[in-house]
Design a protein around this motif. Structure first.
Motif, PDB file in Angstrom:
ATOM      1  N   LEU A  94      65.644 -10.041  15.880  1.00  0.00           N
ATOM      2  CA  LEU A  94      64.487 -10.326  16.728  1.00  0.00           C
ATOM      3  C   LEU A  94      64.804 -10.042  18.195  1.00  0.00           C
ATOM      4  O   LEU A  94      63.984  -9.511  18.936  1.00  0.00           O
ATOM      5  N   ASP A 139      63.578  -6.129  18.001  1.00  0.00           N
ATOM      6  CA  ASP A 139      62.184  -6.385  18.372  1.00  0.00           C
ATOM      7  C   ASP A 139      62.028  -6.643  19.857  1.00  0.00           C
ATOM      8  O   ASP A 139      60.908  -6.720  20.359  1.00  0.00           O
ATOM      9  N   LEU A 180      62.660  -9.384  21.652  1.00  0.00           N
ATOM     10  CA  LEU A 180      62.147 -10.701  22.029  1.00  0.00           C
ATOM     11  C   LEU A 180      63.142 -11.429  22.926  1.00  0.00           C
ATOM     12  O   LEU A 180      64.347 -11.245  22.827  1.00  0.00           O
ATOM     13  N   THR A 181      62.599 -12.306  23.790  1.00  0.00           N
ATOM     14  CA  THR A 181      63.455 -13.157  24.622  1.00  0.00           C
ATOM     15  C   THR A 181      64.001 -14.277  23.750  1.00  0.00           C
ATOM     16  O   THR A 181      63.538 -14.500  22.625  1.00  0.00           O
ATOM     17  N   HIS A 182      64.969 -15.027  24.294  1.00  0.00           N
ATOM     18  CA  HIS A 182      65.530 -16.150  23.544  1.00  0.00           C
ATOM     19  C   HIS A 182      64.439 -17.153  23.188  1.00  0.00           C
ATOM     20  O   HIS A 182      64.418 -17.694  22.076  1.00  0.00           O
ATOM     21  N   GLU A 183      63.531 -17.412  24.147  1.00  0.00           N
ATOM     22  CA  GLU A 183      62.434 -18.351  23.894  1.00  0.00           C
ATOM     23  C   GLU A 183      61.531 -17.846  22.765  1.00  0.00           C
ATOM     24  O   GLU A 183      61.119 -18.617  21.899  1.00  0.00           O
ATOM     25  N   GLN A 184      61.225 -16.567  22.771  1.00  0.00           N
ATOM     26  CA  GLN A 184      60.369 -15.994  21.732  1.00  0.00           C
ATOM     27  C   GLN A 184      61.060 -16.015  20.369  1.00  0.00           C
ATOM     28  O   GLN A 184      60.425 -16.254  19.342  1.00  0.00           O
ATOM     29  N   VAL A 185      62.379 -15.793  20.367  1.00  0.00           N
ATOM     30  CA  VAL A 185      63.141 -15.875  19.113  1.00  0.00           C
ATOM     31  C   VAL A 185      63.057 -17.290  18.567  1.00  0.00           C
ATOM     32  O   VAL A 185      62.823 -17.501  17.369  1.00  0.00           O
ATOM     33  N   VAL A 190      60.717 -19.589  19.086  1.00  0.00           N
ATOM     34  CA  VAL A 190      59.370 -19.857  18.590  1.00  0.00           C
ATOM     35  C   VAL A 190      59.145 -19.139  17.259  1.00  0.00           C
ATOM     36  O   VAL A 190      58.625 -19.715  16.304  1.00  0.00           O
ATOM     37  N   THR A 191      59.548 -17.875  17.178  1.00  0.00           N
ATOM     38  CA  THR A 191      59.348 -17.088  15.955  1.00  0.00           C
ATOM     39  C   THR A 191      60.095 -17.691  14.786  1.00  0.00           C
ATOM     40  O   THR A 191      59.573 -17.749  13.664  1.00  0.00           O
ATOM     41  N   LEU A 230      65.410 -23.923  21.200  1.00  0.00           N
ATOM     42  CA  LEU A 230      65.930 -22.818  22.008  1.00  0.00           C
ATOM     43  C   LEU A 230      67.452 -22.731  21.923  1.00  0.00           C
ATOM     44  O   LEU A 230      68.005 -21.643  21.759  1.00  0.00           O
TER      45      LEU A 230
END
Length: 191
Positions: free
Chosen positions: A146, A150, A152-157, A159-160, A165
């Motif tokens: 991810l 993909d 994604l930032t750490h935060e987005q990872v 959430v996904t 976090l």
């Protein structure tokens, strides 16, 4: 007058050939082809992109005509007119098919990347990386994928994946450490 016109039509060799064709006489098929293939081919040649396409379409017109000969009514029209009607449909079908093929080729061309194909060394690196990724546990593999594939930032990872976090960061950090050790052993890690 009517009897005279009927006798004239019965004496007409083209009408006799058309009647024999409609009746299914195989010799009539040869006669019809010999008599009107030039006309059909000339029409196809003017309408088609290539001589080979015109020849194939001409042949298909006569195959279609033979298969549907029971639909031909000599009292409603001439055999050459009927053949040209079949040819018009065949040519239209060929143009539509060519347009579909062109659209598919253009769509495929748009999907192809503009970059150069990978070198053998790049392919080898990709294989080594894929092999190293396979050694990660599922959470680490997903987190690394991810984050890096993909983007994604750490935060987005987090959430996904539905994890805190700190857990997402740990999965990424540990996954990268495993990859680094594995690639260093294989001699593929960047220096």
């Amino acid at each position: 007058m009517r009897g005279l016109r009927a006798r004239a039509r019965a004496d007409d060799p083209e009408r006799a050939l058309a009647l024999a064709f409609a009746a299914g006489g195989e010799a009539a098929l040869r006669g019809v082809y010999d008599r009107w293939s030039g006309l059909v081919h000339a029409y196809c040649l003017r309408s088609m992109a290539s001589r080979a396409d015109a020849e194939e379409t001409t042949a298909q017109v006569f195959v279609d005509a033979w298969r549907s000969r029971k639909k031909f009514d000599p009292d409603r029209g001439t055999l050459p007119g009927w053949l040209l009607g079949i040819a018009r449909h065949r040519v239209a079908d060929a143009h539509a098919a060519a347009a579909r093929d062109r659209a598919v080729r253009e769509a495929v061309a748009e999907l192809r990347p503009e970059e150069e194909p990978p070198t053998q060394e790049q392919l080898l690196d990709r294989l080594l990386l894929a092999d190293a990724l396979a050694t990660l546990n599922p959470e680490q593999r997903r987190a690394v994928g991810l984050a890096f594939y993909d983007g994604l930032t750490h935060e987005q990872v987090a959430v996904t994946m539905g994890v805190p976090l700190g857990t997402a960061k740990s999965h990424i950090r540990r996954g990268l450490a495993v990859l680094r050790r594995r690639l260093e052993v294989d001699g593929a890690a960047p220096r």
